[in-house]
Each structure stands twice: as C-alpha cells, then as structure tokens.
Design an enzyme around this catalytic site. Sequence first.
Site, PDB file in Angstrom:
ATOM      1  N   ASP A 297     -11.597  -1.318  -5.714  1.00  0.00           N
ATOM      2  CA  ASP A 297     -11.819  -1.097  -4.253  1.00  0.00           C
ATOM      3  C   ASP A 297     -12.716  -2.308  -3.641  1.00  0.00           C
ATOM      4  O   ASP A 297     -12.506  -2.739  -2.597  1.00  0.00           O
ATOM      5  CB  ASP A 297     -12.632   0.115  -3.857  1.00  0.00           C
ATOM      6  CG  ASP A 297     -11.614   1.210  -4.014  1.00  0.00           C
ATOM      7  OD1 ASP A 297     -11.341   1.754  -5.317  1.00  0.00           O
ATOM      8  OD2 ASP A 297     -10.709   1.605  -2.985  1.00  0.00           O
ATOM      9  N   TYR A 382      -9.183   6.618   1.557  1.00  0.00           N
ATOM     10  CA  TYR A 382     -10.547   7.219   0.919  1.00  0.00           C
ATOM     11  C   TYR A 382     -11.903   6.476   1.775  1.00  0.00           C
ATOM     12  O   TYR A 382     -11.560   5.425   2.088  1.00  0.00           O
ATOM     13  CB  TYR A 382     -10.786   6.964  -0.263  1.00  0.00           C
ATOM     14  CG  TYR A 382     -11.060   8.178  -1.283  1.00  0.00           C
ATOM     15  CD1 TYR A 382     -10.148   8.922  -1.895  1.00  0.00           C
ATOM     16  CD2 TYR A 382     -12.380   8.388  -1.814  1.00  0.00           C
ATOM     17  CE1 TYR A 382     -10.220  10.050  -2.629  1.00  0.00           C
ATOM     18  CE2 TYR A 382     -12.752   9.555  -2.449  1.00  0.00           C
ATOM     19  CZ  TYR A 382     -11.572  10.348  -2.958  1.00  0.00           C
ATOM     20  OH  TYR A 382     -12.013  11.407  -3.838  1.00  0.00           O
TER      21      TYR A 382
HETATM   22 CU   LIG Z   1     -11.394  11.202  -5.708  1.00  0.00          CU
END
Ligand SMILES: [Cu+2]
Length: 639
Positions: A297, A382
């Site tokens: 990320d 996320y």
């Molecule tokens: Cu997770």
Amino acid sequence: MTSNVTHPLEPLTADEVKLAVTILRDSGKVMPTTRFVSVHLKEPAKEVVHRFRPGAPITREAFALLFDNGKNACYEVTLSLAERKITSWKHVPGVQPTMTSDEQVECEQAVLGSPEFKAALKKHYGIEDTSLVMVDIWSAGNYGSEEDRTRRLARPLCFLRSDPTDNGYAKPIEGLRPVVDLNEMRVLRVEEHGHWPLPPQQCNYAADRVERFRGDIKPLEINQPDGPSFEVEGKRVRWQKWSFVIGFTAREGLTINNLCYEDGGKERSILYRASLSEMVVPYGDPAPQQARKNAFDAGEYGLGMCANSLELGCDCLGLIKYFDGDLVTSRGEPLTIKNAICMHEEDYGILWKHTDRRLPDKPEVRRSRRLVISSIATVENYEYGFFWYLYQDGNIQFEVKLTGILSLGAVKPGENPKYGAMIAPQLYAPNHQHFFNVRLDFDLDGTANTVYQVDLVADELGPNNPFENAFAARATRLESEKPARANLSLETGRTWMIVNENVKNAVGKPVGYRFMPGDNSVPYASKNAWWRKRAGFVNHHVWVTPFAAGEKHAGGDYPNQSRGGDGLIRWTEQDRPIENTDVVLWYTMGHTHIPRPEDYPVMPAAYIGFTLKPAGFFAANPANDLPPAPKKEAKSCCH
Ligand SMILES: [Cu+2]
C-alpha cells in the site's frame, strides 16, 4: 524564492511544489507523456538539521520522481529551489514507481471502455450498461513473466453496484480479471477464470441507506473552554514538554520528525524520524482469480496520495488542528489534500493514582492526556488509520486502525470456501494478512545509540535459586545487522532497549527507551511466494541498521513489479556495525485477518501497534509534576 518555513524538516509548501514543477518543466526534459509520481522535500543532512537554530536561513531542496509512459522509464531528480535549477537527473532502469491516483481513475475508464471487457461482461452476466461497474486498480505484482518485467501493469478487480450509491463490493465480478497496460492505458486482455453468479444480496452502510438507527445515544461533548494545550508554528508543534515537526510525503503519508521532550529546561531528542516505511497485504487463497492479490500500500499506491481529506470525514472530538498535505497530480498540477492530518488532545483515563491508607482523605490521582496525530488513507476498498500518540509520561505509541471494506469474492450456491470465510449468501472473504513496517530513526540524546535485545530468563535450579523463583532480564548487545534480525518471543517476553551509552542517567546507567511490541504474526506464505520475495521485511519482526539517508523503504525503493530481494534483506546482508552509532530500528508487525460476517458490510476497526517507553531516560516519573484536575462537583446519574 525564500522559503517561509520555520524548520528545515517541514514538508514542501504548495508554492515550493509548484516551483519544483516549474523548474522541471522549464528544463525541457519533461515530455507530454511524463507523469509526476511525487515531488517532496529532499531532506537536508542530519548535521544541518542539528546545527539549525530557529530564525536561521533555510536552504530548500526538492526530490521529484518522474515516470515517462512513452519510454517506460523512471527518473529520480533533485532540485535546488533557491537556485531554481536541477542538481541531478538519474534514469533508474527497469523499475516501476508507485501508481498515481490519476492512474487509478484512468485505469477504471480504460477498462469500462474496453470492447473486450464489455463483451466478457455481456457473455457472463448479460450486462451491457457499464455505468454501475466499479474497477479497482490493484497492482499487478511480478510473477516472473516477460510482461511483468517490461510493462507497467495493473490487474484490476471489478464489482457491480445495483444503483449509483450502492456498496458495489457486495457483488464481485469474480471470474473476470482485466490486465491493463498503464503506459498505453489500455486493456491488454481480459482473463476469464470461470463463471460465478453475482451474490444475490445488497448490503449497505451509508447513513442514508441504513433503515433504522438505534435511538439510545445521548450527546457526549468534549469541552476545551481555554483552547488546546498545543502551540503550532508552520508544521512545528509544541505540546506540553513534547516538540516535533510534522512531515508528509506521497508515499509514506504522515511522518513525525525531530521528536524531543523537554526535561529540566533541556530539549532532549528521542526520534529523528518515525514513518510507516512499507506495507504488504497478501491473500491466502490459491484460486487463480484470487492468488495474485497482494498490495504494497505504500510503495504501490502511496499512503499520502491516498490520504483522506478530513475536512468532512473526521470524527475526532474536541479542538482539532488540521494540516494539509501538499502534493502534485501526475500531470504536475498542485494537489493539496485539505486536512490530511488531524491533531487533537484526548483524555486517556488515569495516568497514575495512589491512596495512602493512613491518609484516606488525601488520594492522589492524575488524569492522562494524550496528543493524537493521525492520518487516514483509503486504498480502494480498505482504510488504514495511522495514529501517533504522545503521553505525558514520555510514552510514544503508534497504532494502525484497519477498517473499510473487505476484499470479497463470489462463490457458487452451496460452495464452502476453504481459504476464507462466508460473509453473506454466495459472498466470501479470503484469509489474508496485513504487514506494516515502521522505520524508527532514533536519536536518543544524540545520534550515537546502541540497541540491546532483552530476554527474560528463569534462573537454573540449584543452590543459588533455592526458592525456584528467580528470573532476570538478559540483555544482548546487538553488534551488527545480521545478529540483530529477530522475531518476537513469547517465552522470553522479548523487548528491545535503545540506549545512548555516552549519556548516563541518575543511577549511572545509559539513558534508554524500551521498545514494547504489541500483537504480531508470522507470514504463512512460503519464502518462495512471489510477494514474499518482494517483501523481505516480513522475514523478521525487528531489524536494526546503521542510518543511511537512502534507506527509507523496507521493501526497497521500487517494490511495484519488482523481482524482489531489495530493502532490508539486501542491506542487512552487509552486516554493518550498529554499535554506538546512528541506528535505525525497523519493526514489522502483522495482523492476520480471518474475516467474520461482522466485518461486513463495513469493518469495525481492528488495531495493531507498539509502544516506546522511557526506561532510564528520565530520573523519575516525568509526569510527577502534573497538577491535579480541578475538583468538580461529582455528577452522578445513578441514584
Ligand atoms: Cu484485513
């Protein structure tokens, strides 16, 4: 241009970013096909920062990462802003820098416009209208193919909304994986892995779609009638005895710089720079449509680039100070993320208390107040909240809050997935892990520091241990990088001590801070799994290196589509000495996520982090001087 920053480690201002772009454009070396991946402060040498005194002139330099889609070529450029010139220009062959936010958007458009994708959608799902299809970019990784080496790729995941504000993640288009060349911004092919019907149910979390709210919450107000206890000048912050400089980059997001604690009138340095250096989220399902999911990320998506503007989406209580993040779009336009960083104070319960039995009407209690500095990144589905906490007793805590939406897959009716959990009818979430690496550049009372690994060991039984109760801490001085690589140990309650052996405390020992790990995991994928080759930093929880300005990212500078072997695993092979020198401690922490239906449709935050505690850094409890809270008439509600 003279900079109006007040500290050499303050991030580039919006004007400075603009100036850097102008210098680059004026050089004639920027092509119409060139993307500005990032432009940020080129940090001055440590000696310069140490010598700096407030008010002294500050020379500013910038670092730009450029990528030419036309040539599939990456360039690292340094610039002098004062002299308005490029000071170095380096082509870095064979690497793929972070995907930019613009590429996320353009990639979605490319897939939605692709005739091949449309044909596959129609064939499998009878869908002709793509307006409700969501395309999340997802990095392609590197699995050893020629294509992985020679193209700039993405391998998106696709979902279908039922209407324009629906949670589309509830309906994964499981069998179709477009492969996109990001240089040409076109779909190379659509991989068809089979047909899975769309899961039948919608599931939403947005306030306007939740049918009924619970009705039993009364207001809870935080009042700070005299204002906050912090002072801010530019990006410099002073809060009680703490002081630091807030940093922000496209890749790492929030950083904490020059963190000091004032002790007896003296400014004592603790951390020179603290940052989230890299992340990886590997998924554990070998199904061909799932197996290539692993997101770096920081290095692939950029946690600063993906940072939320907390202007609207902040839920902190009390008086809040926000800081903007000044970045650049991939086309060189200024991109200011308004309120990218949030800072506020929180009441944190009791800091300490004692009642002397003989003085029952004189209990002594002090409340704990902590300063919270946070930033939240949305990486497609996320959310990661990064929270630094400073406490009055010298504790420093870092916590990641994991929330947002699970990465979901479709299953056929009656199927029971082995490598994940059923979340809703015909919808499952694959098992996965989230690994975070944090880089902690210590400067405890100066740069010459040493790290000890501390294990608790029970004494052998015998005449010296007649009550069989003896145990002691065994401290191992870490002399070089290789023996410093280590994992946590529950059996020995392993912690680490960072000390300055040149500065002694009140009891004649080196001043120090204790590194206290929290929850952790080990990776379950084999060391030969492609993602693990690229994420060598998951091989150990703790690493210690001598400071090197160029070593900032635990997985190497270019993890995107890399063949692996870079970063901590490569650097520490040198086995450089780490005694009584400028040291950096790197900590890898893993959160293993076996999903639950309760993580759906949106996941309640999960937490992972660590604490740094002064251990012989101060002569006594530094919070002994806290005044008692003003006495208030006790309000009781339960008569
Ligand atoms: Cu997770």
